[in-house]
Design an enzyme around this catalytic site. Structure first.
Site, PDB file in Angstrom:
ATOM      1  N   HIS A  67      -6.366   1.701  13.006  1.00  0.00           N
ATOM      2  CA  HIS A  67      -5.783   1.405  11.687  1.00  0.00           C
ATOM      3  C   HIS A  67      -6.613   0.371  10.944  1.00  0.00           C
ATOM      4  O   HIS A  67      -7.395  -0.360  11.544  1.00  0.00           O
ATOM      5  CB  HIS A  67      -4.351   0.879  11.843  1.00  0.00           C
ATOM      6  CG  HIS A  67      -3.346   1.958  12.095  1.00  0.00           C
ATOM      7  ND1 HIS A  67      -3.097   2.468  13.351  1.00  0.00           N
ATOM      8  CD2 HIS A  67      -2.527   2.642  11.245  1.00  0.00           C
ATOM      9  CE1 HIS A  67      -2.175   3.413  13.266  1.00  0.00           C
ATOM     10  NE2 HIS A  67      -1.817   3.544  11.999  1.00  0.00           N
ATOM     11  N   THR A 122       3.558   4.973  15.474  1.00  0.00           N
ATOM     12  CA  THR A 122       3.211   6.350  15.867  1.00  0.00           C
ATOM     13  C   THR A 122       2.818   6.402  17.348  1.00  0.00           C
ATOM     14  O   THR A 122       3.231   7.322  18.072  1.00  0.00           O
ATOM     15  CB  THR A 122       2.045   6.863  15.000  1.00  0.00           C
ATOM     16  OG1 THR A 122       2.386   6.665  13.634  1.00  0.00           O
ATOM     17  CG2 THR A 122       1.748   8.326  15.254  1.00  0.00           C
ATOM     18  N   LYS A 160      -2.894  -4.293   9.136  1.00  0.00           N
ATOM     19  CA  LYS A 160      -1.664  -3.865   9.820  1.00  0.00           C
ATOM     20  C   LYS A 160      -1.095  -4.993  10.685  1.00  0.00           C
ATOM     21  O   LYS A 160      -1.837  -5.653  11.416  1.00  0.00           O
ATOM     22  CB  LYS A 160      -1.957  -2.630  10.685  1.00  0.00           C
ATOM     23  CG  LYS A 160      -0.709  -2.033  11.305  1.00  0.00           C
ATOM     24  CD  LYS A 160      -0.939  -0.621  11.782  1.00  0.00           C
ATOM     25  CE  LYS A 160       0.300  -0.063  12.467  1.00  0.00           C
ATOM     26  NZ  LYS A 160       1.491  -0.054  11.596  1.00  0.00           N
ATOM     27  N   LYS A 171       0.851  -1.204   0.000  1.00  0.00           N
ATOM     28  CA  LYS A 171       0.000   0.000   0.000  1.00  0.00           C
ATOM     29  C   LYS A 171       0.884   1.252   0.000  1.00  0.00           C
ATOM     30  O   LYS A 171       0.643   2.193  -0.745  1.00  0.00           O
ATOM     31  CB  LYS A 171      -0.930  -0.021   1.224  1.00  0.00           C
ATOM     32  CG  LYS A 171      -1.997  -1.111   1.146  1.00  0.00           C
ATOM     33  CD  LYS A 171      -2.906  -1.141   2.355  1.00  0.00           C
ATOM     34  CE  LYS A 171      -2.333  -1.837   3.567  1.00  0.00           C
ATOM     35  NZ  LYS A 171      -1.932  -3.243   3.381  1.00  0.00           N
ATOM     36  N   MET A 172       1.918   1.254   0.825  1.00  0.00           N
ATOM     37  CA  MET A 172       2.815   2.419   0.891  1.00  0.00           C
ATOM     38  C   MET A 172       3.836   2.398  -0.237  1.00  0.00           C
ATOM     39  O   MET A 172       4.153   3.438  -0.820  1.00  0.00           O
ATOM     40  CB  MET A 172       3.546   2.431   2.240  1.00  0.00           C
ATOM     41  CG  MET A 172       2.754   3.019   3.360  1.00  0.00           C
ATOM     42  SD  MET A 172       2.486   4.788   3.137  1.00  0.00           S
ATOM     43  CE  MET A 172       4.064   5.439   3.665  1.00  0.00           C
ATOM     44  N   GLY A 185      10.192   3.688   6.554  1.00  0.00           N
ATOM     45  CA  GLY A 185       8.853   3.964   7.061  1.00  0.00           C
ATOM     46  C   GLY A 185       8.318   2.759   7.802  1.00  0.00           C
ATOM     47  O   GLY A 185       7.360   2.865   8.577  1.00  0.00           O
TER      48      GLY A 185
HETATM   49  N1  LIG Z   1       6.074   5.732   8.388  1.00  0.00           N
HETATM   50  C1  LIG Z   1       4.866   5.922   7.867  1.00  0.00           C
HETATM   51  O1  LIG Z   1       4.400   7.058   7.683  1.00  0.00           O
HETATM   52  C2  LIG Z   1       4.060   4.739   7.471  1.00  0.00           C
HETATM   53  C3  LIG Z   1       4.538   3.515   7.746  1.00  0.00           C
HETATM   54  N2  LIG Z   1       3.850   2.405   7.382  1.00  0.00           N
HETATM   55  C4  LIG Z   1       4.524   1.146   7.632  1.00  0.00           C
HETATM   56  O2  LIG Z   1       5.079   0.719   6.387  1.00  0.00           O
HETATM   57  C5  LIG Z   1       5.083  -0.709   6.338  1.00  0.00           C
HETATM   58  C6  LIG Z   1       4.345  -1.165   5.074  1.00  0.00           C
HETATM   59  O3  LIG Z   1       2.986  -0.806   5.208  1.00  0.00           O
HETATM   60  P1  LIG Z   1       1.916  -1.151   4.071  1.00  0.00           P
HETATM   61  O4  LIG Z   1       2.386  -0.633   2.779  1.00  0.00           O
HETATM   62  O5  LIG Z   1       0.603  -0.731   4.604  1.00  0.00           O
HETATM   63  O6  LIG Z   1       1.980  -2.753   4.091  1.00  0.00           O
HETATM   64  P2  LIG Z   1       1.701  -3.768   2.892  1.00  0.00           P
HETATM   65  O7  LIG Z   1       1.488  -5.097   3.522  1.00  0.00           O
HETATM   66  O8  LIG Z   1       0.661  -3.205   1.995  1.00  0.00           O
HETATM   67  O9  LIG Z   1       3.094  -3.780   2.101  1.00  0.00           O
HETATM   68  C7  LIG Z   1       4.248  -4.446   2.521  1.00  0.00           C
HETATM   69  C8  LIG Z   1       4.912  -5.000   1.284  1.00  0.00           C
HETATM   70  O10 LIG Z   1       6.171  -5.549   1.635  1.00  0.00           O
HETATM   71  C9  LIG Z   1       6.331  -6.721   0.872  1.00  0.00           C
HETATM   72  N3  LIG Z   1       7.375  -7.593   1.378  1.00  0.00           N
HETATM   73  C10 LIG Z   1       7.272  -8.543   2.339  1.00  0.00           C
HETATM   74  N4  LIG Z   1       8.463  -9.165   2.465  1.00  0.00           N
HETATM   75  C11 LIG Z   1       9.300  -8.585   1.579  1.00  0.00           C
HETATM   76  C12 LIG Z   1      10.665  -8.793   1.225  1.00  0.00           C
HETATM   77  N5  LIG Z   1      11.395  -9.742   1.801  1.00  0.00           N
HETATM   78  N6  LIG Z   1      11.207  -8.013   0.253  1.00  0.00           N
HETATM   79  C13 LIG Z   1      10.489  -7.061  -0.347  1.00  0.00           C
HETATM   80  N7  LIG Z   1       9.188  -6.823  -0.070  1.00  0.00           N
HETATM   81  C14 LIG Z   1       8.609  -7.569   0.890  1.00  0.00           C
HETATM   82  C15 LIG Z   1       4.956  -7.358   0.894  1.00  0.00           C
HETATM   83  O11 LIG Z   1       4.831  -8.349  -0.127  1.00  0.00           O
HETATM   84  P3  LIG Z   1       3.567  -9.386  -0.096  1.00  0.00           P
HETATM   85  O12 LIG Z   1       2.386  -8.577  -0.491  1.00  0.00           O
HETATM   86  O13 LIG Z   1       3.962 -10.425  -1.096  1.00  0.00           O
HETATM   87  O14 LIG Z   1       3.501  -9.897   1.313  1.00  0.00           O
HETATM   88  C16 LIG Z   1       4.084  -6.133   0.629  1.00  0.00           C
HETATM   89  O15 LIG Z   1       3.954  -5.888  -0.758  1.00  0.00           O
HETATM   90  C17 LIG Z   1       4.461  -1.174   7.651  1.00  0.00           C
HETATM   91  O16 LIG Z   1       5.485  -1.442   8.560  1.00  0.00           O
HETATM   92  C18 LIG Z   1       3.653   0.029   8.117  1.00  0.00           C
HETATM   93  O17 LIG Z   1       3.490   0.071   9.492  1.00  0.00           O
HETATM   94  C19 LIG Z   1       2.659   2.486   6.752  1.00  0.00           C
HETATM   95  C20 LIG Z   1       2.094   3.699   6.482  1.00  0.00           C
HETATM   96  C21 LIG Z   1       2.753   4.939   6.835  1.00  0.00           C
HETATM   97  O1  LIG Z   2       0.541   0.548   8.956  1.00  0.00           O
HETATM   98  C1  LIG Z   2       0.079   1.687   8.719  1.00  0.00           C
HETATM   99  O2  LIG Z   2      -0.862   1.882   7.940  1.00  0.00           O
HETATM  100  C2  LIG Z   2       0.701   2.846   9.371  1.00  0.00           C
HETATM  101  N1  LIG Z   2       1.769   2.645  10.085  1.00  0.00           N
HETATM  102  C3  LIG Z   2       2.526   3.621  10.776  1.00  0.00           C
HETATM  103  C4  LIG Z   2       2.489   3.350  12.267  1.00  0.00           C
HETATM  104  O3  LIG Z   2       2.613   2.181  12.672  1.00  0.00           O
HETATM  105  O4  LIG Z   2       2.369   4.286  13.038  1.00  0.00           O
HETATM  106  C5  LIG Z   2       2.155   5.032  10.384  1.00  0.00           C
HETATM  107  C6  LIG Z   2       0.700   5.235  10.122  1.00  0.00           C
HETATM  108  O5  LIG Z   2       0.029   5.202  11.326  1.00  0.00           O
HETATM  109  C7  LIG Z   2       0.156   4.189   9.143  1.00  0.00           C
END
Ligand SMILES: NC(=O)C1=CN([C@@H]2O[C@H](COP(=O)(O)OP(=O)(O)OC[C@H]3O[C@@H](n4cnc5c(N)ncnc54)[C@H](OP(=O)(O)O)[C@@H]3O)[C@@H](O)[C@H]2O)C=CC1
Ligand SMILES: O=C(O)C1=N[C@H](C(=O)O)C[C@H](O)C1
Length: 266
Positions: free
Chosen positions: A155, A166, A159, A14-15, A99
């Site tokens: 969330h 956060t 997640k 998603k991110m 992130g």
């Molecule tokens: N700092 C911020 O502002 C934010 C942080 N986050 C954090 O970012 C992270 C990702 O969130 P989100 O996008 O929602 O999660 P998703 O589950 O949508 O995305 C994670 C991706 O990582 C992939 N993945 C898993 N293992 C590997 C690997 N070994 N190598 C490469 N890719 C891999 C997954 O693949 P597959 O689909 O095949 O499992 C998936 O596509 C989380 O930790 C979340 O908490 C999220 C939003 C905001």
């Molecule tokens: O997993 C998420 O979606 C998000 N993860 C981050 C967190 O763990 O705080 C940032 C945001 O809240 C979205």
């Protein structure tokens, strides 16, 4: 103009997919490769729903770094994977913008010490949304006057980590100024385990997970005859991209690990 060469880990997420759309629009950024756990050897443009970018996909991050020599890694994966990626990036002198949430304090300390040793910048930001950073800062300010506080984070139900990064970061910031205390009635008991939430230094954190939600947090303070609520909502994932962009720029000027976007916001 010299473009920043970026690798994104987790491009189908998603991110990660939002980060690809942001990079595609930014003239000064160049997506040189992605690291995924599938589709090795394919191109980003060949994956349905991803932008039409000609960058290769690698399953092996070392091979990726050796072939494309990026400036910056953006990691948006899972806690375990993100930690390994960040360490590897430092080994290859690639600056990580992380992130991914859910790292332990020990992991953060280890990454900080590797960054110090190598003199390489790292940014780990539990939340890239500017409003969320302000919400945390306002909460820290309020906690000086209101030591009774509960954090409620909400969330989407996909997640992995709870409490959210956060919420943990908010509690840590509050801890810097709050007089340590145990909240609630001294004799309170949980008739159902977990009813009072997680505990950091007597502060309670409550984590909700529901489909339909994105990322939301309320920090609620209580005192004699008054309450104060500080609330932030991310209603889409574009909200995080301002912070990702800023981090990619700033990480190239750093030689230490920075934990939290507030440390690079002017
Ligand atoms: N700092 C911020 O502002 C934010 C942080 N986050 C954090 O970012 C992270 C990702 O969130 P989100 O996008 O929602 O999660 P998703 O589950 O949508 O995305 C994670 C991706 O990582 C992939 N993945 C898993 N293992 C590997 C690997 N070994 N190598 C490469 N890719 C891999 C997954 O693949 P597959 O689909 O095949 O499992 C998936 O596509 C989380 O930790 C979340 O908490 C999220 C939003 C905001
Ligand atoms: O997993 C998420 O979606 C998000 N993860 C981050 C967190 O763990 O705080 C940032 C945001 O809240 C979205």
């Amino acid at each position: 103009m010299t473009k920043t060469k970026i690798v994104v880990a987790g491009p189908r997420g998603k991110m990660g997919s939002e980060a690809l759309r942001m990079i595609e629009k930014e003239e000064r950024f160049d997506l040189v490769a992605c690291v995924d756990r599938k589709y090795d050897g394919m191109k980003v443009k060949d994956i349905p729903s991803l932008p039409a970018i000609d960058a290769p996909i690698y399953e092996d991050m070392e091979q990726c770094f050796q072939n494309v020599s990026p400036d910056v890694l953006i990691d948006l994966t899972t806690p375990e994977v993100g930690y390994k990626h960040t360490k590897l990036a430092l080994q290859y002198n690639v600056r990580p913008v992380v992130g991914t949430t859910g790292f332990t304090n020990d992991q953060l300390a280890e990454l900080e010490s590797i960054a110090d040793e190598k003199g390489i910048g790292v940014i780990i930001a539990p939340n890239f949304a500017i409003g969320a950073v302000l919400m945390m800062q306002f909460s820290k300010w309020a906690a000086k006057y209101f030591p009774d506080v509960e954090i409620i984070e909400r969330h989407h139900d996909q997640k992995l980590d709870a409490p959210s990064g956060t919420a943990v970061k908010t509690a840590q910031l509050i801890q810097e100024v709050r007089t340590s205390k145990t909240q609630g009635h001294p004799n309170e008991t949980e008739t159902i385990s977990g009813a009072r939430g997680a505990d950091i230094d007597g502060m309670k954190i409550h984590s909700m997970r529901l489909p339909g939600l994105v990322a939301h947090q309320e920090v609620m303070f209580g005192s004699n005859g008054e309450t104060l609520t500080i609330k932030h909502d991310s209603i889409n994932r574009e909200s995080f991209m301002t912070g990702v962009k800023l981090s990619v720029e700033k990480v190239q000027q750093l030689n230490v690990l920075v934990y939290g976007l507030e440390n690079i916001m002017e």
